[in-house]
Design a protein around this motif. Structure first.
Motif, mmCIF file in Angstrom:
data_model
loop_
_atom_site.group_PDB
_atom_site.id
_atom_site.type_symbol
_atom_site.label_atom_id
_atom_site.label_comp_id
_atom_site.label_asym_id
_atom_site.label_seq_id
_atom_site.Cartn_x
_atom_site.Cartn_y
_atom_site.Cartn_z
ATOM 1 N N PRO A 94 27.078 45.124 49.205
ATOM 2 C CA PRO A 94 28.275 45.668 49.296
ATOM 3 C C PRO A 94 29.340 45.183 50.327
ATOM 4 O O PRO A 94 30.663 45.465 50.250
ATOM 5 N N LEU A 95 28.746 44.433 51.258
ATOM 6 C CA LEU A 95 29.714 44.125 52.506
ATOM 7 C C LEU A 95 30.063 42.341 52.082
ATOM 8 O O LEU A 95 31.080 42.069 52.840
ATOM 9 N N CYS A 96 29.836 42.083 51.055
ATOM 10 C CA CYS A 96 30.008 40.552 51.009
ATOM 11 C C CYS A 96 31.445 40.123 50.848
ATOM 12 O O CYS A 96 32.203 39.176 51.126
ATOM 13 N N GLY A 97 32.158 41.161 50.061
ATOM 14 C CA GLY A 97 33.617 41.016 49.892
ATOM 15 C C GLY A 97 34.388 41.017 51.251
ATOM 16 O O GLY A 97 35.253 40.153 51.373
ATOM 17 N N GLU A 98 33.884 41.704 51.825
ATOM 18 C CA GLU A 98 34.672 41.734 53.212
ATOM 19 C C GLU A 98 34.198 40.607 54.016
ATOM 20 O O GLU A 98 34.690 40.001 55.050
ATOM 21 N N VAL A 99 32.895 40.168 53.940
ATOM 22 C CA VAL A 99 32.426 39.157 54.965
ATOM 23 C C VAL A 99 33.239 37.916 54.588
ATOM 24 O O VAL A 99 33.820 37.069 55.437
ATOM 25 N N ARG A 100 33.686 37.622 53.094
ATOM 26 C CA ARG A 100 34.438 36.588 52.951
ATOM 27 C C ARG A 100 35.880 36.640 53.421
ATOM 28 O O ARG A 100 36.594 35.811 53.721
ATOM 29 N N GLN A 101 36.532 37.753 53.419
ATOM 30 C CA GLN A 101 37.826 38.143 54.034
ATOM 31 C C GLN A 101 37.746 37.663 55.402
ATOM 32 O O GLN A 101 38.578 37.416 55.687
ATOM 33 N N MET A 102 36.733 37.987 55.937
ATOM 34 C CA MET A 102 36.805 37.967 57.581
ATOM 35 C C MET A 102 36.248 36.667 57.878
ATOM 36 O O MET A 102 36.292 36.248 59.005
ATOM 37 N N ALA A 103 36.399 35.781 56.916
ATOM 38 C CA ALA A 103 35.672 34.216 57.186
ATOM 39 C C ALA A 103 36.611 33.495 57.862
ATOM 40 O O ALA A 103 36.481 32.740 59.121
ATOM 41 N N LEU A 104 38.067 33.748 57.889
ATOM 42 C CA LEU A 104 38.954 33.049 58.733
ATOM 43 C C LEU A 104 39.829 34.016 59.701
ATOM 44 O O LEU A 104 40.747 33.672 60.194
ATOM 45 N N ALA A 105 38.990 35.241 59.974
ATOM 46 C CA ALA A 105 39.548 35.888 61.176
ATOM 47 C C ALA A 105 39.205 34.977 62.398
ATOM 48 O O ALA A 105 38.172 34.416 62.538
ATOM 49 N N ASP A 106 39.742 35.614 63.471
ATOM 50 C CA ASP A 106 39.315 35.114 64.726
ATOM 51 C C ASP A 106 38.168 35.706 65.401
ATOM 52 O O ASP A 106 37.622 36.735 64.555
ATOM 53 N N THR A 107 37.537 35.054 66.241
ATOM 54 C CA THR A 107 36.180 35.678 66.686
ATOM 55 C C THR A 107 36.314 36.949 67.155
ATOM 56 O O THR A 107 35.189 37.658 66.833
ATOM 57 N N GLU A 108 37.134 37.355 67.721
ATOM 58 C CA GLU A 108 37.428 38.944 68.288
ATOM 59 C C GLU A 108 37.449 39.800 67.129
ATOM 60 O O GLU A 108 36.782 40.913 66.991
ATOM 61 N N GLY A 109 38.214 39.399 65.950
ATOM 62 C CA GLY A 109 38.214 40.217 64.722
ATOM 63 C C GLY A 109 36.775 40.213 64.038
ATOM 64 O O GLY A 109 36.401 41.201 63.535
ATOM 65 N N GLN A 110 35.905 39.203 63.938
ATOM 66 C CA GLN A 110 34.893 39.094 63.341
ATOM 67 C C GLN A 110 33.775 40.057 64.160
ATOM 68 O O GLN A 110 32.843 40.572 63.692
ATOM 69 N N ARG A 111 33.896 40.027 65.488
ATOM 70 C CA ARG A 111 33.180 40.925 66.452
ATOM 71 C C ARG A 111 33.412 42.367 66.298
ATOM 72 O O ARG A 111 32.376 43.191 66.051
ATOM 73 N N SER A 112 34.623 42.724 66.029
ATOM 74 C CA SER A 112 35.189 44.011 65.783
ATOM 75 C C SER A 112 34.534 44.379 64.354
ATOM 76 O O SER A 112 33.805 45.440 64.194
ATOM 77 N N TRP A 113 34.475 43.532 63.518
ATOM 78 C CA TRP A 113 34.126 44.017 62.185
ATOM 79 C C TRP A 113 32.632 44.288 61.925
ATOM 80 O O TRP A 113 31.916 45.358 61.586
ATOM 81 N N MET A 114 31.917 43.341 62.830
ATOM 82 C CA MET A 114 30.486 43.395 62.933
ATOM 83 C C MET A 114 30.067 44.894 63.642
ATOM 84 O O MET A 114 29.134 45.786 63.203
ATOM 85 N N MET A 115 30.911 45.328 64.663
ATOM 86 C CA MET A 115 30.616 46.528 65.354
ATOM 87 C C MET A 115 30.749 47.765 64.361
ATOM 88 O O MET A 115 30.005 48.737 64.644
#
Length: 381
Positions: A94-115
């Protein structure tokens, strides 16, 4: 990250998905409707506390417990996460759509998403041990010929007819010496190599690339993928050499080749010390395929430095994992994904780190043997 780097990330991610498609995998959002029979399911419910697996327990942890979590270049790992979505486990799908959307986010955005979306769990043995062992593997590249020659006499085989999973077949020694075993493999040759140690290395790694010279003199680069084994136990050649009174052999395989050159009459003993024998299938390689590693047991291409092999009775395929290992070979504190397995990768806190393709990756993998801690990152409810 500047626009050029973002574009590069986008191209790599698209290429990763294209690579998955070229191997006839399901589309990125799909969970296979009829998965192959498995001894342990990949699907687990959302976790609310400590979780006991057959070989591990997961203990809830805070993000501050993860060494180096604020320092990892997460965009490098996102390639493995996107590849993971070609065959995700049911909890991660269920998270895969968000994973692809976050692929071009910056590192801090990706870290925030993970948390926000994931919960760390410290992986321990059933006895409560949280430290284990990290080793490494790689994809070798070797020269070969399509037909045997005066120098190329070591065959690489497709599985023989009648090979049954989980049923022991002939040992390596029996394959080399018994007429009935040799008859079963006749006509199953894929290619021929010149060095028996290189052929053994290819089998130990489970996959690799061959630059094959065809009968007309043309050359083509292909990938040999794992297609089965004789279901005999794996035995370490290094351990056998130690049992023979030889000083520890390292790095493998260069020092082993030197020992064989000095003791040619003992080569069969060395080879037969490992009864396990691996069979392959040949896969054509596109430019996209060449940019990535072989498919792991999860069925997706491995990402150098971001894919690990695990014991699936401890960690399901497709699980993001925080890996921490400090030792003489490398200081590793990074996000990886459980995407493969191996006959020697057994236990709760145990991983094999995919180092990449070629000689440099091989030298790194040969030296890697150091302490390990793992945290599974599981989707929140």
């Amino acid at each position: 990250m500047n626009r050029g780097f973002l574009a590069l990330c986008a191209a790599v991610i698209v290429a990763t998905l294209a690579g998955c498609a070229s191997r006839s995998l399901p589309p990125p959002d799909a969970v296979p409707s009829t998965p192959a029979p498995q001894t342990r399911p990949d699907t687990l419910p959302p976790l609310t506390g400590s979780l006991a697996h057959p070989k591990s327990r997961w203990v809830p942890a805070s993000w501050s417990e993860l060494p180096g979590f604020n320092d990892d270049a997460l965009h490098e790992a996102w390639i493995a996460l996107v590849a993971n979505c070609a065959r995700p486990n049911a909890a991660f799908a269920p998270l895969c759509g968000e994973v692809r959307q976050m692929a071009l986010a910056d590192t801090e955005g990706q870290r925030s998403w993970m948390m926000q979306r994931l919960q760390p769990y410290r992986v321990e043995s059933l006895a409560g041990q949280s430290e284990g062992k990290l080793t490494s593997y790689f994809e070798p590249i070797y020269e070969a010929t399509r037909r045997p020659t005066a120098t190329n006499t070591i065959a690489l085989y497709q599985p023989p007819a009648g090979l049954v999973p989980r049923r022991p077949w002939y040992t390596r020694q029996e394959i080399d010496t018994l007429p009935e075993a040799q008859a079963a493999l006749r006509g199953r040759e894929i290619a021929w190599m010149s060095d028996p140690i290189d052929a053994l290395m290819l089998q130990i790694q489970g996959s690799g690339r061959l630059r094959i010279t065809e009968p007309d003199g043309s050359q083509r680069l292909v990938r040999l993928a794992f297609a089965g084994s004789n279901e005999q136990p794996y035995r370490s050649v290094n351990q056998w050499l130690l049992s023979q009174g030889v000083t520890r052999i390292n790095p493998w395989p260069d020092a082993t080749k030197a020992w064989v050159a000095a003791n040619p009459q003992r080569l069969p003993q060395l080879l037969w010390s490992n009864p396990r024998y691996v069979f392959f299938r040949e896969e054509a390689m596109t430019e996209v395929d060449a940019a990535f590693g072989p498919r792991g047991a999860q069925g997706v291409p491995l990402t150098a430095g971001r894919s690990i092999a695990v014991d699936r009775d401890s960690i399901p395929y497709g699980t993001p994992v925080w890996l921490a290992s400090n030792g003489p070979v490398a200081q590793l504190q990074k996000l990886v994904v459980a995407q493969d397995t191996g006959s020697a990768i057994l236990g709760a806190v145990r991983a094999d780190y995919f180092a990449g393709t070629g000689p440099d990756a091989g030298r790194f993998a040969a030296r890697m043997d150091q302490p390990l801690r793992l945290w599974a990152l599981w989707p929140k409810q």
